[in-house]
Design a protein around this motif. Structure first.
Motif, PDB file in Angstrom:
ATOM      1  N   MET A 765       9.803 -16.697  31.205  1.00 19.58           N
ATOM      2  CA  MET A 765      11.143 -16.797  31.748  1.00 19.58           C
ATOM      3  C   MET A 765      11.350 -15.586  32.804  1.00 19.58           C
ATOM      4  N   LEU A 766      10.929 -14.433  32.075  1.00 23.62           N
ATOM      5  CA  LEU A 766      11.176 -13.266  33.197  1.00 23.62           C
ATOM      6  C   LEU A 766      10.482 -13.331  34.407  1.00 23.62           C
ATOM      7  N   LYS A 767       9.378 -13.911  34.384  1.00 25.45           N
ATOM      8  CA  LYS A 767       8.077 -14.442  35.565  1.00 25.45           C
ATOM      9  C   LYS A 767       8.930 -15.360  36.274  1.00 25.45           C
ATOM     10  N   ALA A 768       9.641 -16.252  35.975  1.00 26.82           N
ATOM     11  CA  ALA A 768      10.015 -17.371  36.609  1.00 26.82           C
ATOM     12  C   ALA A 768      10.803 -17.021  37.929  1.00 26.82           C
ATOM     13  N   GLY A 769      11.474 -15.964  38.027  1.00 36.99           N
ATOM     14  CA  GLY A 769      12.216 -15.423  39.007  1.00 36.99           C
ATOM     15  C   GLY A 769      13.479 -16.084  39.147  1.00 36.99           C
ATOM     16  N   MET A 770      14.098 -16.395  40.498  1.00 32.26           N
ATOM     17  CA  MET A 770      15.289 -16.997  40.513  1.00 32.26           C
ATOM     18  C   MET A 770      15.273 -18.454  40.093  1.00 32.26           C
ATOM     19  N   TYR A 771      14.460 -18.996  40.355  1.00 34.22           N
ATOM     20  CA  TYR A 771      14.297 -20.639  40.178  1.00 34.22           C
ATOM     21  C   TYR A 771      13.190 -21.274  39.718  1.00 34.22           C
ATOM     22  N   GLY A 772      11.960 -20.555  39.942  1.00 34.76           N
ATOM     23  CA  GLY A 772      10.604 -21.258  39.620  1.00 34.76           C
ATOM     24  C   GLY A 772      10.410 -20.926  38.151  1.00 34.76           C
ATOM     25  N   MET A 773       9.385 -22.028  37.749  1.00 32.89           N
ATOM     26  CA  MET A 773       8.854 -21.704  36.208  1.00 32.89           C
ATOM     27  C   MET A 773       7.779 -22.792  36.116  1.00 32.89           C
ATOM     28  N   ASP A 774       7.008 -22.471  35.081  1.00 28.87           N
ATOM     29  CA  ASP A 774       5.899 -23.590  35.173  1.00 28.87           C
ATOM     30  C   ASP A 774       6.175 -24.892  34.701  1.00 28.87           C
ATOM     31  N   ASN A 775       6.053 -26.018  35.345  1.00 31.52           N
ATOM     32  CA  ASN A 775       6.475 -27.401  35.005  1.00 31.52           C
ATOM     33  C   ASN A 775       5.842 -27.895  33.776  1.00 31.52           C
ATOM     34  N   GLU A 776       4.860 -27.474  33.322  1.00 29.75           N
ATOM     35  CA  GLU A 776       4.045 -27.936  32.225  1.00 29.75           C
ATOM     36  C   GLU A 776       4.690 -27.515  30.968  1.00 29.75           C
ATOM     37  N   ASN A 777       5.574 -26.465  31.013  1.00 27.13           N
ATOM     38  CA  ASN A 777       6.325 -26.027  29.915  1.00 27.13           C
ATOM     39  C   ASN A 777       7.764 -26.707  29.773  1.00 27.13           C
ATOM     40  N   VAL A 778       8.095 -27.232  30.957  1.00 27.62           N
ATOM     41  CA  VAL A 778       9.550 -27.831  30.839  1.00 27.62           C
ATOM     42  C   VAL A 778       9.482 -29.119  29.837  1.00 27.62           C
ATOM     43  N   ILE A 779      10.601 -29.073  29.129  1.00 26.12           N
ATOM     44  CA  ILE A 779      10.772 -30.064  28.001  1.00 26.12           C
ATOM     45  C   ILE A 779      11.343 -31.422  28.777  1.00 26.12           C
ATOM     46  N   GLN A 780      10.642 -32.478  28.463  1.00 27.25           N
ATOM     47  CA  GLN A 780      11.092 -33.644  29.066  1.00 27.25           C
ATOM     48  C   GLN A 780      11.848 -34.443  28.050  1.00 27.25           C
ATOM     49  N   ARG A 781      11.518 -34.687  26.923  1.00 29.21           N
ATOM     50  CA  ARG A 781      12.054 -35.729  25.865  1.00 29.21           C
ATOM     51  C   ARG A 781      12.107 -34.795  24.539  1.00 29.21           C
ATOM     52  N   ILE A 782      13.207 -35.438  23.809  1.00 32.91           N
ATOM     53  CA  ILE A 782      13.272 -34.888  22.312  1.00 32.91           C
ATOM     54  C   ILE A 782      13.448 -36.322  21.728  1.00 32.91           C
ATOM     55  N   LEU A 783      12.858 -36.344  20.489  1.00 38.61           N
ATOM     56  CA  LEU A 783      13.204 -37.427  19.753  1.00 38.61           C
ATOM     57  C   LEU A 783      12.992 -36.885  18.117  1.00 38.61           C
ATOM     58  N   TYR A 784      13.285 -37.869  17.248  1.00 36.36           N
ATOM     59  CA  TYR A 784      13.197 -37.435  15.718  1.00 36.36           C
ATOM     60  C   TYR A 784      12.507 -38.210  14.851  1.00 36.36           C
ATOM     61  N   ILE A 785      11.895 -37.852  13.871  1.00 35.80           N
ATOM     62  CA  ILE A 785      11.024 -38.509  12.950  1.00 35.80           C
ATOM     63  C   ILE A 785      11.550 -37.905  11.509  1.00 35.80           C
ATOM     64  N   GLY A 786      12.243 -38.610  10.755  1.00 38.53           N
ATOM     65  CA  GLY A 786      12.646 -38.066   9.331  1.00 38.53           C
ATOM     66  C   GLY A 786      13.647 -37.072   9.657  1.00 38.53           C
ATOM     67  N   TYR A 790      11.172 -33.509  17.550  1.00 42.52           N
ATOM     68  CA  TYR A 790       9.981 -33.185  18.311  1.00 42.52           C
ATOM     69  C   TYR A 790      10.316 -33.170  19.784  1.00 42.52           C
ATOM     70  N   SER A 791       9.957 -31.963  20.286  1.00 40.96           N
ATOM     71  CA  SER A 791      10.434 -31.876  21.731  1.00 40.96           C
ATOM     72  C   SER A 791       9.031 -31.676  22.447  1.00 40.96           C
ATOM     73  N   THR A 792       8.912 -32.398  23.527  1.00 43.68           N
ATOM     74  CA  THR A 792       7.634 -32.709  24.404  1.00 43.68           C
ATOM     75  C   THR A 792       7.655 -32.127  25.763  1.00 43.68           C
ATOM     76  N   SER A 793       6.742 -31.521  26.305  1.00 47.59           N
ATOM     77  CA  SER A 793       6.505 -31.016  27.790  1.00 47.59           C
ATOM     78  C   SER A 793       4.850 -31.352  27.637  1.00 47.59           C
ATOM     79  N   GLN A 794       4.781 -31.429  28.887  1.00 39.85           N
ATOM     80  CA  GLN A 794       2.998 -31.624  29.653  1.00 39.85           C
ATOM     81  C   GLN A 794       2.192 -30.890  28.646  1.00 39.85           C
TER      82      GLN A 794
END
Length: 814
Positions: A765-786, A790-794
């Protein structure tokens, strides 16, 4: 195939007139006592039992057994026709209706079949028919239309015991000529004719097609908005669909009755019973996740030992998966691809939308079992039980002059080749200014050998609402008027010439046209249409309840330059029965939510008015109350019948202008409809904070049973140093967090942050600078099982215990 006909009870005819076209129930005409009929508009007394088939000119439908169905189940160009004052009907329909296969002799151009032990023959081009070889004169000659043999409808009486009743071109074939009365049955017959009258006309020929879209020399002015100028010469695209909006909470499934928690979350959908595609699906044991150009199948249980079971890749490198459905052991993956074609030896491409069906009964080895491809760009899709519907939109592909690339589709259930859609298979939406193609394709998952049903319309579509029974497609429509943008030059004294002023098209009127289609087993049948003033925000501006259609719009008043909003209620025939107009002048709709007999609507300019609207009386909708609070809600989510959660942005006002700030969540109590109030609120971050749930409803995880609320969010924070230098409300913060916020929620304590989940380390996160970050680590969805989230990113899937909010396990998807 033999078909039996039952008939309708006279005493019930009026009641059934409103439902005969939407309910496939059979009904019987029985003898009634004339003394019991007090309504003069009720169908006349029936003395004997009667069978009935109803037909109407230019309609592809017939009413048989009180059930409306296509005259030809695979070819909608088969319609009843009127020729030289006589009704003509496809002979194949007649033969099959009376239980006999039609035989065609190409040499003699004769069609024949057997009925009541008699051999019936019609010869194309002759004004006679043959019954057991004996000639019988006809009023008009037998003809071919679109390759189908059409015969005079009245000739049916010559070889059956049926009579023909005709009123205003509505034909009823029955056993008793006195079954209906044009005078006494007028109300009922009017309803029948009205429904038949909604059948869409067919394009039919290339000449008609050119007439509808405009010849090349007039093409530049034939379209509005997306059609300004000529269409692209080689590759035609469609207008991108508007961003989806927030929806209803996901439901929770229970796998069994054991003490262990076997529940799991599902995709957040708008209508219960109508599934929507998403990038992630689960069956409570496995997670299916669209990742870049492939689909990962992950065994999610046990949560501390997840493993990649298999990866679905695609041989066609031009296919890019977008979203999917999971139905038991069927996985439907939808994506974009390109169709190659050649013009004058040059290679070109056409945008297509493809749906793959996989058998995932063996999660370690999914098998592709079907491929369905539709022309154009993907608008959306839906699934009701086993019926899947794919909706796409494409510009007409004009190659050059008045030559066109005919649209195609593909279904490997019947062929591996592209199947052309001829002009005789295209309908057009009358008065539509859009020159796009709209395709509604449907098939049933439990009938893998049955060919996909492709309905093709020359017209357009942008936003889609679908119930379990009906599909509504909304298209913006504009009227333009020329406005002079340069003053005229006075006649020259030397040349005697006058230079004409320049004119530019200016919008003078905006409407939304809504097309209604009845749904049945993968087929979409046009029902009706209606226009309402203004334009809609998204699919959640529309709703269906108790056979009524409701729609909320924002209209720009081009005379005053001011916006205003309206709420319209339409009946099952798409007639406007009630409306409220001029709501919140000067503001526009930011979100809408329909909940049964009520609607909640948020408009915004400087503060957020939440309107509570009563829709119980379809003829007199009314505003019950309003709540004005700072900020605005992009999304309204039902907590229960008396509480609504709003998701949007907080705002600050400076010099009469409102500037949005961080994300805001609020719980509103609407139990006192005249005085709604804000119970709780939660602010996240500063200006620059955002969440995909504000424009994508599938990003929300909500469970009232678990007191659970979770969503992805990117948090921006204004530092103390920034605040010292400036207190301007318009300044943005720097990105300090990306991940999931997880809340507990109840009506006593409100929002309580249970914890956060991130796939990005503090160092990253410190490397991200003002706005940028690695999009592959961006959480897109959260679901639950039991008991686990479960949080998912690429890059990975992480499991987190819902109670302790401690990490349980993770799996890297790289």
């Amino acid at each position: 195939m033999k078909r039996n006909f039952s008939v309708i009870s006279a005493s019930l005819a009026i009641a059934l007139a409103a439902t005969i076209f939407t309910t496939p129930n059979n009904f019987t005409l029985t003898q009634v006592n004339a003394a019991t009929i007090t309504n003069p508009s009720t169908p006349s007394t029936i003395e004997t039992k009667t069978d009935a088939i109803m037909l109407y000119p230019e309609s592809p439908y017939a009413i048989v057994n009180g059930e409306r169905r296509l005259i030809n189940q695979t070819d909608t160009s088969a319609v009843t026709k009127k020729y030289q004052g006589n009704l003509m009907v496809p002979l194949k329909f007649i033969s099959e209706t009376f239980g006999s296969d039609l035989n065609w002799n190409d040499k003699t151009k004769t069609a024949s079949f057997t009925c009541n032990g008699k051999i019936i023959s019609y010869a194309v081009g002759k004004q006679e028919m043959y019954i057991n070889g004996a000639s019988v004169a006809l009023k008009v000659i037998t003809q071919l239309f679109h390759g189908k043999t059409y015969v005079e409808l009245n000739s049916i009486a010559a070889y059956t015991d049926k009579k023909i009743f005709v009123d205003r071109d509505l034909a009823i074939i029955s056993s008793n000529a006195n079954t209906y009365s044009a005078e006494k049955d007028k109300v009922y017959l009017d309803a029948v004719i009205k429904k038949f009258g909604q059948a869409l006309p067919f394009v039919g020929t290339k000449e008609k097609f050119i007439e509808l879209i405009g010849a090349e020399e007039t093409y530049a002015t034939s379209g509005i908005l997306e059609n300004q100028g000529k269409f692209p010469t080689l590759i035609a695209g469609a207008a991108a669909p508007m961003a989806p909006a927030p929806a209803q909470a996901p439901t929770m499934k229970i796998a069994d009755e054991s003490k262990s928690d076997n529940s799991y979350s599902e995709t957040n959908v708008q209508v219960e019973g109508v599934d929507e595609a998403d990038i992630i699906k689960t069956d409570g044991e496995y997670i299916f996740y669209v990742k870049a150009n492939r689909v990962s199948v992950v065994k999610a249980n046990p949560a501390n030992d997840m493993k990649l079971e298999s990866t679905i890749t695609f041989a066609d490198l031009n296919f890019y998966p977008r979203d999917m459905y999971l139905d038991d052991n069927d996985l439907i993956i939808i994506g974009d691809c390109m169709k190659k074609y050649f013009v004058d030896g040059y290679e070109n491409y056409q945008t297509m939308t493809r749906a793959y069906v996989y058998d995932v009964s063996n999660k370690a080895d999914p098998k592709k079992v079907r491929e369905v491809e539709s022309e154009g760009n993907y608008i959306t899709s839906r699934k009701v039980d086993k019926s899947f519907y794919l909706i796409t939109n494409a510009w007409v592909n004009r190659l050059y002059a008045n030559n066109f690339l005919v649209p195609t589709y593909k279904d490997t259930a019947v062929s591996d080749k592209q199947i052309e859609i001829g002009y005789d298979k295209m309908c057009y939406l009358p008065n539509s200014r859009s020159k796009n193609f709209l395709f509604i394709s449907g098939f049933e998952l439990d009938k893998p050998q049955q060919e996909v049903k492709v309905n093709t319309f020359l017209g357009g579509g942008q936003n889609v609402y679908m119930s379990t029974e009906n599909l509504y497609i909304a298209q913006e429509d504009y009227e333009y008027m020329p406005i002079r943008i340069a003053p005229a030059i006075e006649p020259s004294t030397t040349t005697g010439k006058r230079i004409a002023p320049d004119f530019a098209p200016t919008i003078s009127k905006q409407e939304t046209v809504v097309y209604k289609f009845a749904l049945e087993k993968g087929n979409a049948t046009f029902e009706n249409k209606q226009s309402v003033p203004g334009t809609i925000l998204n699919q959640f501006s529309m709703d269906e309840h108790n056979s009524q259609f409701r729609i909320a719009t924002t209209e720009n008043d081009y005379n005053t330059g001011q916006q205003k909003n309206g709420m319209y209620v339409l009946n099952s025939s798409m007639e406007i029965t009630g409306k409220i107009e001029n709501i919140a002048p000067g503001e526009r709709i930011y979100s809408a939510r329909f909940m049964g007999d009520r609607a909640y609507m948020v408009t915004f300019k400087n503060v957020d008015p939440l309107f509570v609207i009563d829709l119980k009386d379809a003829f007199a909708p009314k505003i019950l109350g309003a709540l004005k609070i700072p900020g605005y809600s992009n999304y309204l989510h039902p907590y229960d019948e008396n509480h609504v959660i709003g998701f949007g942005k907080d705002t600050e006002v400076s010099k009469d202008n409102a500037f949005y700030q961080g994300v805001k969540i609020s719980m509103c109590d609407v139990s006192d409809v005249a005085n709604p109030k804000e119970l709780f609120k939660e602010n996240i971050g500063d200006r620059g904070t955002d969440s995909p749930l504000l424009y994508d409803h599938k990003a929300l995880l909500f469970s009232k049973e678990k007191n659970l609320l979770a969503f992805p969010v990117t948090v921006a924070t204004i530092s103390e140093e920034q605040k010292k230098n400036s207190n301007d409300v318009w300044q943005y913060g720097a990105t300090t967090f990306q991940g999931a916020y997880v809340y507990s929620l109840d009506l006593e304590k409100g929002f309580k942050l249970k914890g956060t989940i991130s796939h990005i380390s503090k160092e990253e996160m410190l490397k991200a600078g003002m706005y940028g970050m690695d999009n592959e680590n961006v959480i897109q969805r959260i679901l639950y099982i039991g008991e686990n989230l479960y949080s998912t990113s690429q890059k990975l899937i992480k499991s987190t215990n819902l109670d302790s909010m401690k990490e349980v396990g993770q799996i890297n998807l790289k």
